[in-house]
Enzyme design. Sequence first.
Site, PDB file in Angstrom:
ATOM      1  N   SER A 246      -5.838   2.777   4.873  1.00 27.77           N
ATOM      2  CA  SER A 246      -5.515   2.050   3.477  1.00 27.77           C
ATOM      3  C   SER A 246      -6.554   1.845   2.784  1.00 27.77           C
ATOM      4  O   SER A 246      -6.522   0.282   2.194  1.00 27.77           O
ATOM      5  CB  SER A 246      -4.368   1.228   4.278  1.00 27.77           C
TER       6      SER A 246
ATOM      7  N   SER B 104       1.002  -1.117  -0.093  1.00 23.90           N
ATOM      8  CA  SER B 104      -0.271  -0.261   0.226  1.00 23.90           C
ATOM      9  C   SER B 104       0.774   1.164   0.451  1.00 23.90           C
ATOM     10  O   SER B 104       0.617   2.423  -0.274  1.00 23.90           O
ATOM     11  CB  SER B 104      -1.317  -0.197   1.254  1.00 23.90           C
TER      12      SER B 104
ATOM     13  N   LYS C 149       0.048   3.555  -2.358  1.00 22.33           N
ATOM     14  CA  LYS C 149      -0.852   4.724  -3.264  1.00 22.33           C
ATOM     15  C   LYS C 149      -0.206   6.122  -2.684  1.00 22.33           C
ATOM     16  O   LYS C 149      -1.310   6.756  -3.346  1.00 22.33           O
ATOM     17  CB  LYS C 149      -1.789   4.444  -1.542  1.00 22.33           C
TER      18      LYS C 149
END
Length: 426
Positions: free
Chosen positions: A171, A113, A116
């Site tokens: 997340s 993640s 991101k």
Amino acid sequence: MPAPTKQTVRRSLLVVSAVLSSCALSAPLALAAPTPSAGPSASASASPSVSPPARMSSVGGTRLARAGAQVDLGVGAPVLPKDVTARSWIVADAESGEVLAAQNAHWRLPPASTMKMLFADTVLPKFPKTEKHTVVPTDLAGIGSGSSMVGIKEGETYTVHDLWLGVFLRSGNDAVHVLSAMNHGVEDTVRDMNAHAEELQALDTHVVSPDGYDAPGQVSSAYDLTLVARSGLQKKDFREYSSTVRAKFPGDTKEEKGKKVRESFEIQNTNRLLSGDSDVPVYQGIAGIKNGNTTNAGATFTGVAERNGRVLLVTVMHPETSARNEVYKETAKLLDWGFKAAGKARPIGELVPPRSAARASAQPSAGTTPGEADVVSTQASVRGGAGGLEVAFAIAGGVLVLLAGAAFLVNRRWPLPDLVRRRSRP
């Protein structure tokens, strides 16, 4: 005209040095990231190699292409912490771009993640935070099994502000997919992200899924994630979202006494250096940014912290030790080292500027000084296709000119005067 300060000259040197490095990237000397051996599908497997490749990118400096820990300890600089087990990590000054130390900085690994960050840096500027969106079933299609979620519901309306809180704090892959749907879909968003990575010179990065969910061919590197974080930190909203500890998030809409009432629930940032945990205290001066964890990637994390006017970025990828919260503990050790070593350890490389910033710095203007003009001329000769030796001489000449003219150049891109810390939102 007042004399330039030592800090201005120092930053100016770094800017033009980065521009020269950027020019060298496109020269036949080929410092760019190596091409994946067999296309995206071969870049990531169910179990990434436990050994770094023999050949890695030289973007940012030739020492960053070497395997193993790289550091140049000056007088009084502490030794690197001995118990860091991560496959790849980097310690850099967020403002100057100096890389203080690294290990396998350009090793292409699954990012989880932390991808991101690139999603946010790419998409965040496209929508005002007050814009509203009502979720339809297709918005949530294709979310990977076992994904982290913030709890978005079909038929409910959310502001863009709500969605970004879901991305940064929880997340939430569901929040990423809704924002991707607003951005003409996942496919277009992936294309935008890959283009933005190239603009940032994050050439180790290949995006397949915008949320960082494990996918064949999805890779990045500690160096690239740090470049992306540095770019994101130029955006006020990015800084604020990534530093928010907890916030209220919209829940279900229910009827109470004939009126529709929107419930809410609290969400907390999963960055343990920001929110703390039983075995990880809140890190002094922490200000974000993003963590990740998947089966394929292991634990990944990029953090930014400030002490005594020094802002450091640290990225850690895939600690070999499986202890709880290990990625945060190793990040804290590297941050501690970086703050003690700053001003003592000599830089081993740099975080290069985006291509557009390098090009803009290379353009002479009506007010260009002779020193600047000579640097621009040197850059142009490098881009013009000189051979390896010619490139080396051109860059060397440019550096000599740079030393004479650097006092006239000012870096206005990277300072972070309003870096925020540990914000809580109602």
